[in-house]
Design a protein around this motif. Structure first.
Motif, PDB file in Angstrom:
ATOM      1  N   GLN A 132       0.835  -1.212   0.000  1.00  0.00           N
ATOM      2  CA  GLN A 132       0.000   0.000   0.000  1.00  0.00           C
ATOM      3  C   GLN A 132       0.863   1.253   0.000  1.00  0.00           C
ATOM      4  OE1 GLN A 132      -2.961   0.526   2.932  1.00  0.00           O
ATOM      5  NE2 GLN A 132      -4.441  -0.545   1.666  1.00  0.00           N
ATOM      6  N   LEU A 137       1.578   9.467  -4.404  1.00  0.00           N
ATOM      7  CA  LEU A 137       0.489  10.232  -3.814  1.00  0.00           C
ATOM      8  C   LEU A 137       0.896  11.010  -2.570  1.00  0.00           C
ATOM      9  CD1 LEU A 137      -2.386   7.581  -3.935  1.00  0.00           C
ATOM     10  CD2 LEU A 137      -1.973   9.453  -5.521  1.00  0.00           C
ATOM     11  N   ASN A 190      -2.791   5.489   8.101  1.00  0.00           N
ATOM     12  CA  ASN A 190      -3.130   4.912   6.790  1.00  0.00           C
ATOM     13  C   ASN A 190      -2.657   5.856   5.675  1.00  0.00           C
ATOM     14  OD1 ASN A 190      -4.976   4.688   4.330  1.00  0.00           O
ATOM     15  ND2 ASN A 190      -5.463   2.817   5.434  1.00  0.00           N
ATOM     16  N   TRP A 213     -19.214  14.095  -4.504  1.00  0.00           N
ATOM     17  CA  TRP A 213     -18.219  13.385  -5.337  1.00  0.00           C
ATOM     18  C   TRP A 213     -17.286  12.560  -4.460  1.00  0.00           C
ATOM     19  CZ3 TRP A 213     -12.932  15.048  -7.248  1.00  0.00           C
ATOM     20  CH2 TRP A 213     -12.546  14.337  -8.399  1.00  0.00           C
ATOM     21  N   ALA A 246     -14.933   2.828  -3.697  1.00  0.00           N
ATOM     22  CA  ALA A 246     -13.662   2.284  -3.197  1.00  0.00           C
ATOM     23  C   ALA A 246     -13.908   1.124  -2.242  1.00  0.00           C
ATOM     24  CB  ALA A 246     -12.854   3.388  -2.515  1.00  0.00           C
ATOM     25  N   ASP A 301      -4.829   0.128  -9.322  1.00  0.00           N
ATOM     26  CA  ASP A 301      -5.161   1.536  -9.577  1.00  0.00           C
ATOM     27  C   ASP A 301      -5.209   1.825 -11.068  1.00  0.00           C
ATOM     28  OD1 ASP A 301      -5.201   1.933  -6.869  1.00  0.00           O
ATOM     29  OD2 ASP A 301      -3.203   2.834  -6.772  1.00  0.00           O
ATOM     30  N   ARG A 344     -12.572   3.335 -15.628  1.00  0.00           N
ATOM     31  CA  ARG A 344     -13.302   4.585 -15.415  1.00  0.00           C
ATOM     32  C   ARG A 344     -13.438   5.383 -16.721  1.00  0.00           C
ATOM     33  NH1 ARG A 344     -11.493   8.407 -10.472  1.00  0.00           N
ATOM     34  NH2 ARG A 344     -13.156   9.942 -10.477  1.00  0.00           N
ATOM     35  N   PRO A 399      -0.218  16.396  -8.220  1.00  0.00           N
ATOM     36  CA  PRO A 399      -1.031  15.186  -7.996  1.00  0.00           C
ATOM     37  C   PRO A 399      -1.629  14.612  -9.275  1.00  0.00           C
ATOM     38  CG  PRO A 399      -1.953  17.099  -6.828  1.00  0.00           C
ATOM     39  CD  PRO A 399      -0.655  17.528  -7.393  1.00  0.00           C
ATOM     40  N   GLY A 453     -11.111  17.337 -12.543  1.00  0.00           N
ATOM     41  CA  GLY A 453     -11.717  16.111 -12.014  1.00  0.00           C
ATOM     42  C   GLY A 453     -11.117  14.867 -12.636  1.00  0.00           C
ATOM     43  N   THR A 454     -10.821  14.920 -13.937  1.00  0.00           N
ATOM     44  CA  THR A 454     -10.234  13.760 -14.601  1.00  0.00           C
ATOM     45  C   THR A 454      -8.795  13.553 -14.126  1.00  0.00           C
ATOM     46  OG1 THR A 454     -11.629  14.198 -16.517  1.00  0.00           O
ATOM     47  CG2 THR A 454      -9.798  12.696 -16.847  1.00  0.00           C
ATOM     48  N   LEU A 487      -7.325  14.618 -11.308  1.00  0.00           N
ATOM     49  CA  LEU A 487      -7.149  14.333  -9.878  1.00  0.00           C
ATOM     50  C   LEU A 487      -8.035  13.189  -9.390  1.00  0.00           C
ATOM     51  CD1 LEU A 487      -6.764  17.856  -8.258  1.00  0.00           C
ATOM     52  CD2 LEU A 487      -5.061  16.365  -9.274  1.00  0.00           C
ATOM     53  N   GLY A 488      -9.056  12.840 -10.186  1.00  0.00           N
ATOM     54  CA  GLY A 488     -10.000  11.810  -9.735  1.00  0.00           C
ATOM     55  C   GLY A 488      -9.336  10.459  -9.513  1.00  0.00           C
ATOM     56  N   ASP A 489      -8.394  10.101 -10.367  1.00  0.00           N
ATOM     57  CA  ASP A 489      -7.715   8.805 -10.211  1.00  0.00           C
ATOM     58  C   ASP A 489      -6.918   8.770  -8.906  1.00  0.00           C
ATOM     59  OD1 ASP A 489      -8.723   8.050 -12.649  1.00  0.00           O
ATOM     60  OD2 ASP A 489      -6.860   8.423 -13.751  1.00  0.00           O
ATOM     61  N   ALA A 490      -6.218   9.872  -8.614  1.00  0.00           N
ATOM     62  CA  ALA A 490      -5.418   9.937  -7.387  1.00  0.00           C
ATOM     63  C   ALA A 490      -6.326   9.896  -6.157  1.00  0.00           C
ATOM     64  CB  ALA A 490      -4.560  11.201  -7.381  1.00  0.00           C
ATOM     65  N   LEU A 491      -7.473  10.584  -6.240  1.00  0.00           N
ATOM     66  CA  LEU A 491      -8.410  10.562  -5.104  1.00  0.00           C
ATOM     67  C   LEU A 491      -8.922   9.143  -4.868  1.00  0.00           C
ATOM     68  CD1 LEU A 491     -10.058  12.078  -2.951  1.00  0.00           C
ATOM     69  CD2 LEU A 491     -11.880  12.329  -4.650  1.00  0.00           C
ATOM     70  N   PHE A 492      -9.318   8.471  -5.946  1.00  0.00           N
ATOM     71  CA  PHE A 492      -9.852   7.113  -5.795  1.00  0.00           C
ATOM     72  C   PHE A 492      -8.788   6.178  -5.222  1.00  0.00           C
ATOM     73  CE2 PHE A 492     -10.972   2.837  -6.834  1.00  0.00           C
ATOM     74  CZ  PHE A 492     -12.308   2.789  -6.479  1.00  0.00           C
ATOM     75  N   ALA A 493      -7.559   6.283  -5.734  1.00  0.00           N
ATOM     76  CA  ALA A 493      -6.477   5.413  -5.248  1.00  0.00           C
ATOM     77  C   ALA A 493      -6.271   5.619  -3.751  1.00  0.00           C
ATOM     78  CB  ALA A 493      -5.194   5.701  -6.025  1.00  0.00           C
ATOM     79  N   ALA A 494      -6.333   6.871  -3.308  1.00  0.00           N
ATOM     80  CA  ALA A 494      -6.142   7.172  -1.888  1.00  0.00           C
ATOM     81  C   ALA A 494      -7.273   6.575  -1.053  1.00  0.00           C
ATOM     82  CB  ALA A 494      -6.059   8.685  -1.690  1.00  0.00           C
ATOM     83  N   LEU A 495      -8.513   6.750  -1.522  1.00  0.00           N
ATOM     84  CA  LEU A 495      -9.658   6.236  -0.762  1.00  0.00           C
ATOM     85  C   LEU A 495      -9.659   4.708  -0.735  1.00  0.00           C
ATOM     86  CD1 LEU A 495     -12.417   8.742  -1.947  1.00  0.00           C
ATOM     87  CD2 LEU A 495     -11.143   8.756   0.210  1.00  0.00           C
ATOM     88  N   ARG A 496      -9.147   4.101  -1.819  1.00  0.00           N
ATOM     89  CA  ARG A 496      -9.054   2.641  -1.855  1.00  0.00           C
ATOM     90  C   ARG A 496      -8.116   2.119  -0.755  1.00  0.00           C
ATOM     91  NH1 ARG A 496      -7.900  -0.208  -7.588  1.00  0.00           N
ATOM     92  NH2 ARG A 496      -8.189  -2.389  -7.052  1.00  0.00           N
ATOM     93  N   ARG A 497      -7.016   2.856  -0.489  1.00  0.00           N
ATOM     94  CA  ARG A 497      -6.103   2.453   0.592  1.00  0.00           C
ATOM     95  C   ARG A 497      -6.846   2.416   1.927  1.00  0.00           C
ATOM     96  NH1 ARG A 497      -4.269   1.487  -3.161  1.00  0.00           N
ATOM     97  NH2 ARG A 497      -2.650   2.429  -4.405  1.00  0.00           N
ATOM     98  N   ALA A 498      -7.640   3.465   2.165  1.00  0.00           N
ATOM     99  CA  ALA A 498      -8.391   3.526   3.420  1.00  0.00           C
ATOM    100  C   ALA A 498      -9.426   2.403   3.454  1.00  0.00           C
ATOM    101  CB  ALA A 498      -9.055   4.898   3.551  1.00  0.00           C
TER     102      ALA A 498
END
Lengths: 220, 220
Positions: free
Chosen positions: A85, A92, A118, A142, A150, A182, A189, B56, B177-178, B180-191
């Motif tokens: 992870q 990031l 985390n 969003w 996720a 990822d 997406r 990012p 959104g396009t 930064l959206g991938d980076a946001l999703f990757a981060a939330l997936r870790r959590a």
């Protein structure tokens, strides 16, 4: 097999294999003479893994080394997960969020059982800070729907790991799945965005002029 | 405002601003003397946008330039979406999938209304080819559930764009959104992974020794 056969089996140039050996990404072969060594299937698999990590996985060499070392260690699987992870989060982290963004992320993640360390928590704060700094509005809807998706993906990730037998196979799946997951999601997406956008703005599939008599022909 | 004030307003060093001007990422200010120019709020916003794209967002300078040019053009919003999608996919494309992987992706995406040139289609094939080349099994369940989550996120992406008034605001949201959206999703997936893993393997929250008498105290 000899190095030239290892190269043929993996498609990796000999210079690349020598580089992996030098960097410690690949274990040395069994030496058969001062200038020759023998390689096995484990070397083939490892070269493919390293190429996937450095290519689509987007890891740098130092990070890939940590990840490969974690697979080869006897660390318990949840520690390997943590290392993978963190490795996949290198790009990031260190972006610098701020306290306000961190508070928003904590609000978003409230109720989830995660440790404050985390890697996703700070990374999410950094991305949200960057997003809103560009003049974009605060977008709780969003963020929340991204988190819900996720959670769906995280269940699928863990199910995949559980389908593996034995700690070593699980460790490899954790590492490859984390590094490539990822990129896979980002790709899907793109497809999903076009699909949703087409459904919204062109709800009826246009009929090709040649097929006007066959209204059931699907658009390509 | 003068360049020193622009630097103070955005936190971007003067050398960075000069670099953006030279690279055409930032429009020149209104010249007030041979050595001085005047900058406005549009420059502040643009600098923040470019920093988010290059940081990012992970875009390179040439790609960020294309994206910024798309915002400033009078292209319709769905074209801007296409350019932003391709820009955010640069890291994903050119990895080389193979025909077998492409056939699997087409099976996965069957029923979606996308064009064969969608950048996600080839990128997904390349990632799946890399994943399976490392000795991982074919994982249709993982691919399918990732796609389902991607469809949820794509709806949220489009809803966010629709909340914007006017073509220019929409174009900026599409791009940011396009990217930064991938980076946001990757981060939330870790959590999410840590949360799901904790629920599965430590279903009952351990109670801190100090709080044994208060079993309702939540773990941190």
């Amino acid at each position: 097999m000899r190095m030239s056969e290892l190269s043929a089996a993996t498609g990796a140039p000999i210079a690349t294999i020598k580089y992996y050996l030098r960097e410690g990404l690949l274990a040395p072969g069994e030496r058969t003479s001062p200038n020759q060594a023998n390689y096995g299937d484990a070397h083939v698999r490892r070269i493919r893994l390293v190429r996937a990590l450095l290519g689509p996985g987007g890891l740098d060499v130092a990070t890939a080394k940590d990840v490969v070392a974690a697979i080869d260690s006897d660390l318990p699987i949840n520690h390997v997960f943590g290392i993978a992870q963190r490795a996949a989060s290198v790009r990031l982290t260190g972006l610098g969020g701020d306290d306000e963004a961190l508070a928003r992320v904590d609000e978003l993640l409230a109720g989830l059982r995660i440790h404050p360390s985390n890697p996703g928590r700070e990374a999410a704060a950094a991305v949200i800070a960057a997003f809103e700094s560009t003049g974009q509005r605060h977008e709780p809807d969003w963020y929340r729907r991204s988190l819900e998706a996720a959670l769906v993906v995280a269940e699928a990730d863990l199910d995949m790991v559980e389908r593996r037998q034995g700690r070593d196979a699980q460790a490899e799946t954790v590492v490859v799945g984390t590094a490539l997951g990822d990129a896979l999601f980002a790709a899907l997406r793109r497809a999903a965005q076009e699909h949703v956008s087409t459904l919204r703005y062109e709800p009826v599939a246009p009929v090709e002029p040649d097929h006007r008599e066959h209204p059931d022909v699907r658009q390509h």
